[in-house]
Design a protein around this motif. Structure first.
Motif, PDB file in Angstrom:
ATOM      1  N   THR A  95      16.535   4.753  39.095  1.00 56.86           N
ATOM      2  CA  THR A  95      15.448   4.259  39.922  1.00 56.86           C
ATOM      3  C   THR A  95      15.947   3.079  40.742  1.00 56.86           C
ATOM      4  O   THR A  95      16.511   2.136  40.185  1.00 56.86           O
ATOM      5  CB  THR A  95      14.258   3.817  39.035  1.00 56.86           C
ATOM      6  N   LEU A  96      15.756   3.145  42.054  1.00 54.84           N
ATOM      7  CA  LEU A  96      16.145   2.049  42.931  1.00 54.84           C
ATOM      8  C   LEU A  96      14.928   1.171  43.201  1.00 54.84           C
ATOM      9  O   LEU A  96      13.879   1.668  43.606  1.00 54.84           O
ATOM     10  CB  LEU A  96      16.695   2.591  44.252  1.00 54.84           C
ATOM     11  N   ILE A  97      15.084  -0.130  42.962  1.00 55.54           N
ATOM     12  CA  ILE A  97      14.009  -1.090  43.178  1.00 55.54           C
ATOM     13  C   ILE A  97      14.473  -2.069  44.245  1.00 55.54           C
ATOM     14  O   ILE A  97      15.513  -2.714  44.087  1.00 55.54           O
ATOM     15  CB  ILE A  97      13.671  -1.849  41.875  1.00 55.54           C
ATOM     16  N   GLY A  98      13.712  -2.175  45.314  1.00 57.29           N
ATOM     17  CA  GLY A  98      14.113  -3.032  46.424  1.00 57.29           C
ATOM     18  C   GLY A  98      13.458  -4.392  46.399  1.00 57.29           C
ATOM     19  O   GLY A  98      12.260  -4.517  46.144  1.00 57.29           O
ATOM     20  N   ALA A  99      14.261  -5.422  46.655  1.00 56.44           N
ATOM     21  CA  ALA A  99      13.769  -6.778  46.866  1.00 56.44           C
ATOM     22  C   ALA A  99      13.809  -7.011  48.374  1.00 56.44           C
ATOM     23  O   ALA A  99      14.872  -7.004  48.981  1.00 56.44           O
ATOM     24  CB  ALA A  99      14.647  -7.792  46.137  1.00 56.44           C
ATOM     25  N   THR A 100      12.642  -7.187  48.984  1.00 59.60           N
ATOM     26  CA  THR A 100      12.542  -7.248  50.439  1.00 59.60           C
ATOM     27  C   THR A 100      12.377  -8.679  50.932  1.00 59.60           C
ATOM     28  O   THR A 100      11.465  -9.356  50.484  1.00 59.60           O
ATOM     29  CB  THR A 100      11.353  -6.396  50.917  1.00 59.60           C
ATOM     30  N   PRO A 101      13.208  -9.126  51.858  1.00 59.93           N
ATOM     31  CA  PRO A 101      14.428  -8.483  52.322  1.00 59.93           C
ATOM     32  C   PRO A 101      15.582  -8.694  51.346  1.00 59.93           C
ATOM     33  O   PRO A 101      16.610  -8.050  51.433  1.00 59.93           O
ATOM     34  CB  PRO A 101      14.717  -9.179  53.650  1.00 59.93           C
ATOM     35  N   CYS A 102      15.363  -9.629  50.387  1.00 55.16           N
ATOM     36  CA  CYS A 102      16.412  -9.946  49.417  1.00 55.16           C
ATOM     37  C   CYS A 102      15.740 -10.589  48.209  1.00 55.16           C
ATOM     38  O   CYS A 102      14.546 -10.874  48.220  1.00 55.16           O
ATOM     39  CB  CYS A 102      17.448 -10.902  50.026  1.00 55.16           C
ATOM     40  N   GLU A 120      19.347 -14.532  55.294  1.00 55.25           N
ATOM     41  CA  GLU A 120      19.976 -15.854  55.359  1.00 55.25           C
ATOM     42  C   GLU A 120      18.927 -16.957  55.396  1.00 55.25           C
ATOM     43  O   GLU A 120      19.075 -18.003  54.755  1.00 55.25           O
ATOM     44  CB  GLU A 120      20.911 -15.949  56.574  1.00 55.25           C
ATOM     45  N   GLU A 121      17.838 -16.717  56.107  1.00 55.02           N
ATOM     46  CA  GLU A 121      16.749 -17.700  56.164  1.00 55.02           C
ATOM     47  C   GLU A 121      16.056 -17.817  54.806  1.00 55.02           C
ATOM     48  O   GLU A 121      15.622 -18.902  54.419  1.00 55.02           O
ATOM     49  CB  GLU A 121      15.752 -17.313  57.253  1.00 55.02           C
ATOM     50  N   CYS A 122      15.945 -16.707  54.079  1.00 58.12           N
ATOM     51  CA  CYS A 122      15.366 -16.744  52.729  1.00 58.12           C
ATOM     52  C   CYS A 122      16.230 -17.589  51.799  1.00 58.12           C
ATOM     53  O   CYS A 122      15.727 -18.397  51.017  1.00 58.12           O
ATOM     54  CB  CYS A 122      15.220 -15.329  52.158  1.00 58.12           C
ATOM     55  N   LYS A 123      17.537 -17.412  51.888  1.00 54.28           N
ATOM     56  CA  LYS A 123      18.472 -18.175  51.060  1.00 54.28           C
ATOM     57  C   LYS A 123      18.352 -19.666  51.384  1.00 54.28           C
ATOM     58  O   LYS A 123      18.323 -20.509  50.473  1.00 54.28           O
ATOM     59  CB  LYS A 123      19.901 -17.696  51.274  1.00 54.28           C
ATOM     60  N   GLN A 124      18.263 -20.007  52.653  1.00 57.43           N
ATOM     61  CA  GLN A 124      18.111 -21.405  53.069  1.00 57.43           C
ATOM     62  C   GLN A 124      16.793 -21.986  52.575  1.00 57.43           C
ATOM     63  O   GLN A 124      16.741 -23.121  52.097  1.00 57.43           O
ATOM     64  CB  GLN A 124      18.223 -21.537  54.587  1.00 57.43           C
ATOM     65  N   ALA A 125      15.716 -21.197  52.664  1.00 60.53           N
ATOM     66  CA  ALA A 125      14.409 -21.649  52.198  1.00 60.53           C
ATOM     67  C   ALA A 125      14.417 -21.885  50.691  1.00 60.53           C
ATOM     68  O   ALA A 125      13.866 -22.874  50.200  1.00 60.53           O
ATOM     69  CB  ALA A 125      13.306 -20.651  52.588  1.00 60.53           C
ATOM     70  N   CYS A 126      15.059 -21.000  49.933  1.00 60.65           N
ATOM     71  CA  CYS A 126      15.168 -21.183  48.482  1.00 60.65           C
ATOM     72  C   CYS A 126      15.938 -22.461  48.163  1.00 60.65           C
ATOM     73  O   CYS A 126      15.540 -23.224  47.278  1.00 60.65           O
ATOM     74  CB  CYS A 126      15.861 -19.983  47.836  1.00 60.65           C
ATOM     75  N   ALA A 127      17.014 -22.689  48.879  1.00 65.56           N
ATOM     76  CA  ALA A 127      17.819 -23.898  48.653  1.00 65.56           C
ATOM     77  C   ALA A 127      16.977 -25.136  48.929  1.00 65.56           C
ATOM     78  O   ALA A 127      17.011 -26.097  48.149  1.00 65.56           O
ATOM     79  CB  ALA A 127      19.056 -23.876  49.534  1.00 65.56           C
ATOM     80  N   ARG A 128      16.206 -25.100  49.993  1.00 69.65           N
ATOM     81  CA  ARG A 128      15.380 -26.242  50.370  1.00 69.65           C
ATOM     82  C   ARG A 128      14.232 -26.458  49.373  1.00 69.65           C
ATOM     83  O   ARG A 128      13.999 -27.566  48.902  1.00 69.65           O
ATOM     84  CB  ARG A 128      14.835 -26.016  51.780  1.00 69.65           C
TER      85      ARG A 128
END
Length: 133
Positions: A95-102, A120-128
């Motif tokens: 079963t493939l489960i997607g995390a959108t967009p990541c 990339e913006e999600c990663k930056q937001a998480c870091a912030r």
């Protein structure tokens, strides 16, 4: 004479994460919902990144040597899942489960934030927001 309680075999589940962040998230879910006595034996592993095809093939190699009742992969949707990856997963009953967009977007959504559209913006937001890099 004392009665012996028969033990019931646990259902075995393998859940692969695309990378370290997915693995940490899946371990957290396992700690919340997969405690002893739940009837589940959950194994969490990481494919350490790569293309969707590579992650499916990596999972395929694991399940060739182990018997699991269910197998799933949690991976980002920012890289399109090819027809080959989807077909291989179907062939091996994965079963493939997607995390959108990541995965970072999923974590932002769970924590009540609106995730950006780009990974990339999600990663930056998480870091912030969470103070992680």
């Amino acid at each position: 004479m004392a009665t012996v309680k028969k033990r019931k075999a646990n259902r075995t589940i393998l859940i692969m994460g695309e990378g370290a962040t997915e693995k940490a998230f899946l371990k957290h879910l396992k700690n919340l919902y997969g405690q002893r006595g739940s009837g589940l034996a959950i194994t969490i592993r990481s494919a350490t990144g790569g293309s969707p095809e590579a992650i499916v093939r990596y999972t395929e190699n694991i399940i060739k040597n182990h018997a699991y009742d269910r197998v799933a992969i949690l991976m980002d949707t920012d890289v399109e899942w090819s027809k080959e990856a989807r077909e291989r997963a179907k062939k091996w009953n994965i079963t493939l489960i997607g995390a959108t967009p990541c995965i970072e977007g999923l974590l932002l959504r769970i924590s009540g934030h609106t995730p950006p559209h780009r990974s990339e913006e999600c990663k930056q937001a998480c870091a912030r927001i969470f103070g992680v890099t």
